[in-house]
Write a protein that holds these residues in place. Sequence first.
Motif, PDB file in Angstrom:
ATOM      1  N   SER A 244      -5.084   8.033   4.342  1.00 50.48           N
ATOM      2  CA  SER A 244      -5.520   7.849   5.724  1.00 50.48           C
ATOM      3  C   SER A 244      -4.630   6.793   6.375  1.00 50.48           C
ATOM      4  CB  SER A 244      -6.988   7.424   5.784  1.00 50.48           C
ATOM      5  OG  SER A 244      -7.126   6.070   5.442  1.00 50.48           O
ATOM      6  N   LEU A 245      -4.382   6.967   7.647  1.00 51.85           N
ATOM      7  CA  LEU A 245      -3.559   6.008   8.377  1.00 51.85           C
ATOM      8  C   LEU A 245      -4.248   4.645   8.414  1.00 51.85           C
ATOM      9  CD1 LEU A 245      -0.933   5.618   9.923  1.00 51.85           C
ATOM     10  CD2 LEU A 245      -2.122   6.372  11.991  1.00 51.85           C
ATOM     11  N   ASP A 246      -5.568   4.638   8.534  1.00 53.28           N
ATOM     12  CA  ASP A 246      -6.309   3.366   8.532  1.00 53.28           C
ATOM     13  C   ASP A 246      -6.088   2.601   7.242  1.00 53.28           C
ATOM     14  OD1 ASP A 246      -7.362   3.694  11.060  1.00 53.28           O
ATOM     15  OD2 ASP A 246      -9.228   4.602  10.338  1.00 53.28           O
ATOM     16  N   TRP A 247      -6.148   3.290   6.119  1.00 52.55           N
ATOM     17  CA  TRP A 247      -5.946   2.604   4.846  1.00 52.55           C
ATOM     18  C   TRP A 247      -4.511   2.105   4.723  1.00 52.55           C
ATOM     19  CZ3 TRP A 247      -2.732   3.576   0.634  1.00 52.55           C
ATOM     20  CH2 TRP A 247      -2.913   2.698  -0.439  1.00 52.55           C
TER      21      TRP A 247
ATOM     22  N   GLN B 210      -8.122  -0.471   5.391  1.00 51.81           N
ATOM     23  CA  GLN B 210      -9.521  -0.106   5.643  1.00 51.81           C
ATOM     24  C   GLN B 210      -9.800   1.282   5.075  1.00 51.81           C
ATOM     25  OE1 GLN B 210     -11.622  -2.372   7.143  1.00 51.81           O
ATOM     26  NE2 GLN B 210      -9.813  -3.680   7.023  1.00 51.81           N
ATOM     27  N   GLY B 211     -10.946   1.451   4.466  1.00 48.34           N
ATOM     28  CA  GLY B 211     -11.317   2.750   3.919  1.00 48.34           C
ATOM     29  C   GLY B 211     -10.883   2.877   2.467  1.00 48.34           C
TER      30      GLY B 211
ATOM     31  N   ARG C 192       0.835  -1.212   0.000  1.00 54.25           N
ATOM     32  CA  ARG C 192       0.000   0.000   0.000  1.00 54.25           C
ATOM     33  C   ARG C 192       0.866   1.258   0.000  1.00 54.25           C
ATOM     34  NH1 ARG C 192      -2.891  -3.579   3.200  1.00 54.25           N
ATOM     35  NH2 ARG C 192      -1.925  -2.830   5.130  1.00 54.25           N
TER      36      ARG C 192
ATOM     37  N   ALA D 182       1.851   8.565   5.897  1.00 62.04           N
ATOM     38  CA  ALA D 182       0.450   8.812   5.541  1.00 62.04           C
ATOM     39  C   ALA D 182       0.207  10.303   5.336  1.00 62.04           C
ATOM     40  CB  ALA D 182      -0.484   8.254   6.613  1.00 62.04           C
TER      41      ALA D 182
ATOM     42  N   SER E 282       2.482   7.003  10.338  1.00 60.49           N
ATOM     43  CA  SER E 282       1.719   8.246  10.406  1.00 60.49           C
ATOM     44  C   SER E 282       2.380   9.350   9.581  1.00 60.49           C
ATOM     45  CB  SER E 282       1.590   8.671  11.867  1.00 60.49           C
ATOM     46  OG  SER E 282       0.889   9.875  11.969  1.00 60.49           O
TER      47      SER E 282
ATOM     48  N   ILE F 237       4.380   2.892  14.276  1.00 58.52           N
ATOM     49  CA  ILE F 237       3.228   3.738  13.984  1.00 58.52           C
ATOM     50  C   ILE F 237       3.627   5.184  13.685  1.00 58.52           C
ATOM     51  CG2 ILE F 237       2.678   4.342  16.367  1.00 58.52           C
ATOM     52  CD1 ILE F 237       0.128   3.481  13.623  1.00 58.52           C
TER      53      ILE F 237
ATOM     54  N   VAL G 241      -2.289   1.386   7.076  1.00 62.59           N
ATOM     55  CA  VAL G 241      -1.931   0.336   8.025  1.00 62.59           C
ATOM     56  C   VAL G 241      -2.740  -0.941   7.813  1.00 62.59           C
ATOM     57  CG1 VAL G 241      -1.934  -0.290  10.480  1.00 62.59           C
ATOM     58  CG2 VAL G 241      -1.081   1.933   9.771  1.00 62.59           C
ATOM     59  N   ASP G 242      -4.072  -0.798   7.684  1.00 67.47           N
ATOM     60  CA  ASP G 242      -4.950  -1.973   7.647  1.00 67.47           C
ATOM     61  C   ASP G 242      -5.639  -2.223   6.321  1.00 67.47           C
ATOM     62  OD1 ASP G 242      -4.467  -2.481  10.361  1.00 67.47           O
ATOM     63  OD2 ASP G 242      -6.043  -1.069  10.961  1.00 67.47           O
TER      64      ASP G 242
END
Length: 127
Positions: free
Chosen positions: A75-78, A83-84, A23, A69, A66, A62, A80-81
């Motif tokens: 987004s940090l969510d996208w 998501q989003g 990613r 990102a 961050s 992290i 890292v995981d």
Amino acid sequence: MTRLLVAARDLVMDGPLSTFGARLQAARLLAPDLSARELDRLAHTTEGHAGAVEGGAYEPKIGNASAWAAVLGASLDWLVDGQGEPPTAKEVAAAVALARAEAAKPKRTSRVLKRVRNVRRTSRATS
């Protein structure tokens, strides 16, 4: 649109981005002429970390995630995981342009450092 940009866009939108490194690389490739080395410089992370993470050598802390990102406008969510929503090429280009502009600003010396220098000069002059 260059073939590399098209490939990066397709990878972000359609590809299997199962790892943080994949990613990170996909988002970085959406930015015009952004190397892993420059990403580290703009994010104030140790040189070589982004490339090592992209290559799957390790998972980042992290704080580094961050910072990357923020530079990439993701987004940090996208990141890292997964998501989003992934960032668009336009979002990445705008975020990187802003990071480059910030990095190009001259650094200001803090007032504390100026005072320390003045004290040193004064003490040398009186000794």
